[in-house]
Design an enzyme around this catalytic site. Structure first.
Site, mmCIF file in Angstrom:
data_model
loop_
_atom_site.group_PDB
_atom_site.id
_atom_site.type_symbol
_atom_site.label_atom_id
_atom_site.label_comp_id
_atom_site.label_asym_id
_atom_site.label_seq_id
_atom_site.Cartn_x
_atom_site.Cartn_y
_atom_site.Cartn_z
ATOM 1 N N TYR A 1 59.982 -18.278 7.238
ATOM 2 C CA TYR A 1 60.527 -18.148 8.597
ATOM 3 C C TYR A 1 60.451 -16.679 8.988
ATOM 4 O O TYR A 1 61.243 -15.857 8.532
ATOM 5 C CB TYR A 1 61.959 -18.681 8.628
ATOM 6 C CG TYR A 1 62.624 -18.654 9.988
ATOM 7 C CD1 TYR A 1 61.970 -18.219 11.138
ATOM 8 C CD2 TYR A 1 63.934 -19.083 10.140
ATOM 9 C CE1 TYR A 1 62.588 -18.212 12.377
ATOM 10 C CE2 TYR A 1 64.558 -19.081 11.370
ATOM 11 C CZ TYR A 1 63.894 -18.629 12.475
ATOM 12 O OH TYR A 1 64.525 -18.623 13.691
ATOM 13 N N LYS B 1 57.034 -20.541 10.061
ATOM 14 C CA LYS B 1 57.637 -20.636 11.392
ATOM 15 C C LYS B 1 57.544 -19.250 11.996
ATOM 16 O O LYS B 1 58.072 -18.283 11.432
ATOM 17 C CB LYS B 1 59.091 -21.086 11.274
ATOM 18 C CG LYS B 1 59.800 -21.131 12.593
ATOM 19 C CD LYS B 1 61.263 -21.497 12.439
ATOM 20 C CE LYS B 1 61.902 -21.543 13.815
ATOM 21 N NZ LYS B 1 63.362 -21.406 13.748
HETATM 22 O O1 MN9 Z 1 63.272 -19.759 16.357
HETATM 23 C C1 MN9 Z 1 64.999 -20.012 17.952
HETATM 24 N N1 MN9 Z 1 65.391 -18.685 17.677
HETATM 25 C C2 MN9 Z 1 66.636 -18.400 17.337
HETATM 26 C C3 MN9 Z 1 63.992 -20.460 16.987
HETATM 27 O O2 MN9 Z 1 67.498 -19.214 17.174
HETATM 28 C C4 MN9 Z 1 66.970 -16.978 17.127
HETATM 29 C C5 MN9 Z 1 64.419 -20.204 19.344
HETATM 30 O O3 MN9 Z 1 64.453 -21.576 19.572
HETATM 31 C C6 MN9 Z 1 65.180 -19.461 20.425
HETATM 32 O O4 MN9 Z 1 66.559 -19.746 20.333
HETATM 33 C C7 MN9 Z 1 64.720 -19.865 21.826
HETATM 34 C C8 MN9 Z 1 65.425 -19.066 22.915
HETATM 35 O O5 MN9 Z 1 64.955 -17.749 22.919
HETATM 36 O O6 MN9 Z 1 63.365 -19.684 21.931
#
Ligand code: MN9
Length: 289
Positions: A136, A164
């Site tokens: 990740y 990811k």
């Molecule tokens: O990687 C999520 N990142 C975090 C996944 O949770 C920090 C994303 O889904 C973001 O929340 C989303 C909004 O910026 O893209």
């Protein structure tokens, strides 16, 4: 051969809490709602799940609850990263025994570790399990920015099944994906899902998928049908909501949207705070599904 089971749209599952633990009934109900909406899997116990605010025992309970409720219908990736290698390996052993399909971890947290340490961390995790390990990469939150060559070195560890990618250097994503055609790559910034898919991502993992799975699936399905115009149309729809939740805080806002849509999922844990009235009114005005 690419592991098709891991591809597709996987909400980064949020966690519902009681005052002193996991609200297993709410978690089970929410995972069934997401499965019914047609998502392909779930990413459990990551940033969107407030993992950093949970005990290791709570993280185990959460994963067990999810696998019990939808493990037979959905691919389950367990995020097992903690602040120590020892803690991560303990969660990895538990997740494999509990029946997860893959494991994942952010780069080691808090201290500024060198690449030697980051790589060793993934070697230890990969050696611990027979499941695929998904790196990740989220430099904005971890503070660890890896070069293309460094990410490729970690992806070369046996058992590392993919990454990811929560960043916006799509040139980097495309180069890495091209170097590892059999590994699985996920877009991590929901507001750029179209761009990630265009760079070759096999799917996406994201927090906003919790409250708008249909719109996100519409982006993915249109893209796979080579219909870029439709994919972009749904991306614009999603982004109107994402711009608003970025303004008020991603996880508290996502939980509030669920509540406003009749799917109360409780509040975030402190230090997160409940939203003010003005934020709630702005979120109420959003058209999400
Ligand atoms: O990687 C999520 N990142 C975090 C996944 O949770 C920090 C994303 O889904 C973001 O929340 C989303 C909004 O910026 O893209």
């Amino acid at each position: 051969m690419k592991n098709q089971k891991l591809c597709g749209i996987l909400p980064a599952l949020m966690t519902a809490f009681t005052d002193d633990g996991i609200d297993c009934a709410k978690v089970a109900r929410h995972t069934k709602y997401l499965a019914d909406a047609g998502v392909h899997g779930l990413y459990v116990g990551g940033s969107s799940g407030e993992m950093i605010l949970m005990t290791e025992d709570e993280r185990k309970t959460l994963l067990e609850t999810v696998i019990e409720s939808v493990g037979d219908r959905l691919t389950i990736i367990a995020h097992v990263g903690t602040t120590s290698t020892r803690g991560t390996l303990e969660l990895a052993r538990h997740a494999e025994a509990a029946g997860a399909d893959a494991l994942s971890s952010v780069t080691p947290l808090y201290y500024r570790y060198g690449f030697r340490e980051v790589k060793h961390y993934y070697e230890r995790l990969a050696a611990q399990t027979s499941l695929p390990v998904i790196i990740y990469n989220i430099p904005a939150l971890t503070g660890t920015t890896l070069t293309t060559a460094q990410l490729e070195e970690i992806l070369s560890i046996p058992n590392v099944g993919g990454m990811k990618f929560t960043a916006s250097d799509f040139f980097q994503l495309e180069r890495i994906r091209a170097a590892f055609p059999d590994k699985v790559f996920y877009n991590g910034s929901d507001e750029m899902l179209c761009s990630g898919l265009a760079a070759g991502a096999d799917g996406g993992i994201g927090s906003t998928y919790n409250f708008m799975p249909k719109t996100i699936l519409a982006i993915y399905n249109a893209f796979r049908a080579n219909d870029a115009a439709t994919a972009l149309m749904y991306q614009a729809k999603a982004n109107a909501a994402i711009a608003m939740i970025l303004k008020h805080g991603v996880i508290p806002s996502s939980k509030m949207i669920l509540k406003l849509n009749g799917m109360d999922y409780g509040e975030c844990r402190e230090p997160f705070m409940p939203l003010g009235d003005e934020a709630i009114e702005e979120l109420r005005a959003l058209d999400v599904e």
